[in-house]
Design a protein around this motif. Structure first.
Motif, short mmCIF file in Angstrom:
data_model
loop_
_atom_site.label_atom_id
_atom_site.label_comp_id
_atom_site.label_asym_id
_atom_site.label_seq_id
_atom_site.Cartn_x
_atom_site.Cartn_y
_atom_site.Cartn_z
N SER A 315 0.82 -1.21 0.00
CA SER A 315 0.00 0.00 0.00
C SER A 315 0.86 1.26 0.00
O SER A 315 2.06 1.23 0.26
CB SER A 315 -0.93 0.00 1.22
N LEU A 316 0.20 2.36 -0.30
CA LEU A 316 0.85 3.66 -0.28
C LEU A 316 -0.12 4.71 0.22
O LEU A 316 -1.34 4.50 0.22
CB LEU A 316 1.33 4.06 -1.67
N ASP A 317 0.43 5.82 0.67
CA ASP A 317 -0.37 7.01 0.89
C ASP A 317 0.45 8.22 0.45
O ASP A 317 1.55 8.07 -0.10
CB ASP A 317 -0.85 7.12 2.34
N ALA A 318 -0.07 9.40 0.66
CA ALA A 318 0.61 10.60 0.14
C ALA A 318 1.71 11.09 1.06
O ALA A 318 2.85 11.28 0.64
CB ALA A 318 -0.41 11.71 -0.10
N LEU A 334 0.60 17.90 -5.06
CA LEU A 334 0.53 18.54 -3.76
C LEU A 334 1.79 18.24 -2.94
O LEU A 334 2.34 19.13 -2.28
CB LEU A 334 -0.70 18.07 -3.00
N VAL A 335 2.25 17.00 -3.00
CA VAL A 335 3.46 16.64 -2.26
C VAL A 335 4.66 17.43 -2.79
O VAL A 335 5.52 17.86 -2.02
CB VAL A 335 3.70 15.12 -2.34
N GLN A 336 4.72 17.63 -4.10
CA GLN A 336 5.81 18.43 -4.67
C GLN A 336 5.81 19.85 -4.10
O GLN A 336 6.88 20.44 -3.90
CB GLN A 336 5.71 18.47 -6.19
N ALA A 395 5.58 11.13 -0.28
CA ALA A 395 6.51 12.04 0.39
C ALA A 395 7.87 11.38 0.62
O ALA A 395 8.91 12.04 0.51
CB ALA A 395 5.92 12.51 1.72
N ARG A 396 7.87 10.09 0.92
CA ARG A 396 9.14 9.41 1.12
C ARG A 396 9.89 9.24 -0.20
O ARG A 396 11.13 9.32 -0.24
CB ARG A 396 8.91 8.06 1.79
N MET A 397 9.16 9.04 -1.30
CA MET A 397 9.81 8.99 -2.61
C MET A 397 10.39 10.36 -2.96
O MET A 397 11.47 10.45 -3.57
CB MET A 397 8.80 8.54 -3.67
N ALA A 398 9.69 11.43 -2.59
CA ALA A 398 10.23 12.77 -2.82
C ALA A 398 11.55 12.94 -2.09
O ALA A 398 12.49 13.55 -2.62
CB ALA A 398 9.22 13.82 -2.35
N GLN A 399 11.63 12.42 -0.88
CA GLN A 399 12.88 12.51 -0.13
C GLN A 399 14.01 11.79 -0.85
O GLN A 399 15.14 12.28 -0.91
CB GLN A 399 12.68 11.93 1.27
N LEU A 400 13.70 10.62 -1.42
CA LEU A 400 14.73 9.89 -2.17
C LEU A 400 15.20 10.72 -3.36
O LEU A 400 16.42 10.86 -3.59
CB LEU A 400 14.17 8.55 -2.67
#
Length: 464
Positions: A315-318, A334-336, A395-400
């Motif tokens: 699963s995933l969330d934002a 939005l996360v960006q 959000a965690r992918m954005a951190q990567l």
């Protein structure tokens, strides 16, 4: 070191982090070849992330095949150019058009002290934003109303109303924010095994290595559907379930290929009973509900394991699975804005407004990460019957992405060419179409879909 060498190194770095996050053996990375050149225009290494995430999913297919006793006829080959193109729409209609991706009100707006993004594609999300602003669905009037608000105050008000909005923050502001700190403490992929149970008796083939694997898809735009589209491309039986009123016409022709799409109302006892039966017969569940949403319907993680102890549950969330925003609605755009990507693009390129990534890269990369987790779960289950639970967030992918090389250094990606498209003509529900060629192959094993794209709700909610 030349630019292509730098990009290769950056992509390899992303690949290793993704593969290790999924619990993969790093020795297998030697069997992956990255080819091609060119980068999507961005202050972040989007194309490096694209080819790396696609390659990780391909490597997970190769590992699965090896575990099942199917010898691959060659290495995992991921194409940088095609992977970059697949980070946008993969379908090319012939004689018809896909509806617009964005609602007329959606977009970035200047506030009294900064910027905010309103996400209004869903009718109830648009109604929430307009109710707070006391404005009609007119972008000019909305812009005037937004200017009267402080960005964070408007963000808070729209979210409280049940809508979706994100104030623009810098990466420093995000790192200091309570939710940013929570995300920084989370792993890229949270994994937990359960069982062991009985080993399944799957019968698969080298050309369709996921044939007969039942995947229940409870996801929406875009990350989850990307994952299940990839799994369907290697033969998985994907059943997508949506609520009665949900639609996403701008992406369904792209994302529904290879799937059966049904509707199910979990607000009813009959709908919940049907989901229980489908879960009991599934091998995989992929869902994108907020952390509290399925639990509210009686299907929390413990309940799902009770229904199906060997389930691979991904699963995933934002915004992450801990912290004050763990149950907040959110989307890639939005996360960006929240985490500093749009602000970094605006500042580093000296633009007058928020400058996000050129594609919804967080969605797509997270989708391939989810597919990687599913395949690693299938491999573990085939070995000893162990079930797997895994989750991640945009959000965690954005951190990567933001912790990577920092900027694309390869030559710009050249315009799309006819050779980028598969010669196969897909007879979709809306008309004939071509798709991009597969971005990854495992020897002679390549992606292909057994069913053309069809609308949401076009199939019954049952396994076939």
């Amino acid at each position: 070191m030349c630019d292509s060498d730098t990009s290769q190194t950056s992509a390899r770095g992303f690949l290793q982090q993704i593969w290790q996050a999924a619990g993969g053996n790093v020795e297998y990375l030697a069997g992956v070849q990255l080819r091609g050149s060119g980068s999507l225009p961005s202050v972040f290494a989007v194309s490096d992330l694209a080819v790396a995430s696609v390659a990780a999913a391909g490597l997970a297919v190769a590992e699965w095949m090896q575990t099942a006793g199917l010898a691959a006829t060659g290495p995992v080959m991921a194409d940088r150019r095609l992977a970059s193109l697949w980070f946008s729409s993969s379908i090319r209609p012939q004689g018809w058009q896909i509806p617009p991706l964005w609602d007329a009100v959606a977009g970035d707006y200047a506030t009294a002290d900064g910027w905010i993004r309103l996400h209004t594609n869903a009718p109830h999300h648009r109604a929430a934003a307009l109710a707070v602003l006391q404005a009609p669905a007119d972008k000019t009037v909305v812009a005037q109303a937004v200017r009267q608000w402080q960005a964070e105050a408007l963000e808070t008000a729209v979210v409280a109303q049940g809508g979706c909005a994100a104030a623009m923050r810098s990466s420093v502001q995000w790192q200091q924010h309570a939710q940013g700190q929570a995300v920084q403490a989370e792993p890229l992929l949270q994994l937990a095994t359960h069982g062991p149970g009985a080993r399944p008796e799957w019968r698969i083939s080298a050309q369709r290595p996921l044939q007969g694997i039942r995947v229940l898809d409870l996801t929406r735009v875009l990350a989850g559907p990307t994952a299940t589209r990839f799994l369907a491309g290697f033969g998985a039986d994907v059943l997508r379930l949506d609520p009665p009123s949900w639609d996403e016409p701008g992406v369904v022709p792209d994302m529904a290929v290879g799937k059966h799409c049904a509707r199910l109302d979990l607000r009813t006892a009959a709908g919940r009973d049907r989901l229980t039966g489908l879960l009991a017969q599934a091998d995989v569940l992929v869902h994108g509900y907020r952390s509290d949403a399925l639990a509210g319907q009686g299907f929390d993680a413990a309940a799902r394991r009770g229904i199906n102890p060997g389930l691979i549950d991904v699963s995933l969330d934002a915004y992450g699975w801990s912290g004050p925003w763990q149950a907040r609605r959110g989307f890639d755009s939005l996360v960006q804005m929240s985490c500093g990507i749009a602000e970094a693009g605006m500042r580093q390129l000296a633009r007058a407004q928020p400058t996000p990534l050129p594609v919804q890269a967080l969605d797509y990369a997270t989708g391939y990460l989810l597919a990687t987790a599913v395949l690693r779960g299938l491999t573990l289950r085939l070995k000893d019957g162990t079930g797997l639970t895994a989750h991640t967030s945009l959000a965690r992918m954005a951190q990567l992405l933001m912790s990577g090389s920092g900027q694309q250094v390869d030559a710009p990606l050249s315009p799309e060419m006819p050779d980028d498209l598969s010669p196969v003509i897909e007879a979709s529900h809306w008309g004939p179409a071509q798709r991009l060629r597969a971005p990854v192959t495992i020897g002679n094993t390549a992606m292909a879909w057994d069913y053309p794209a069809a609308p949401l709700g076009s199939a019954p909610p049952q396994w076939w």
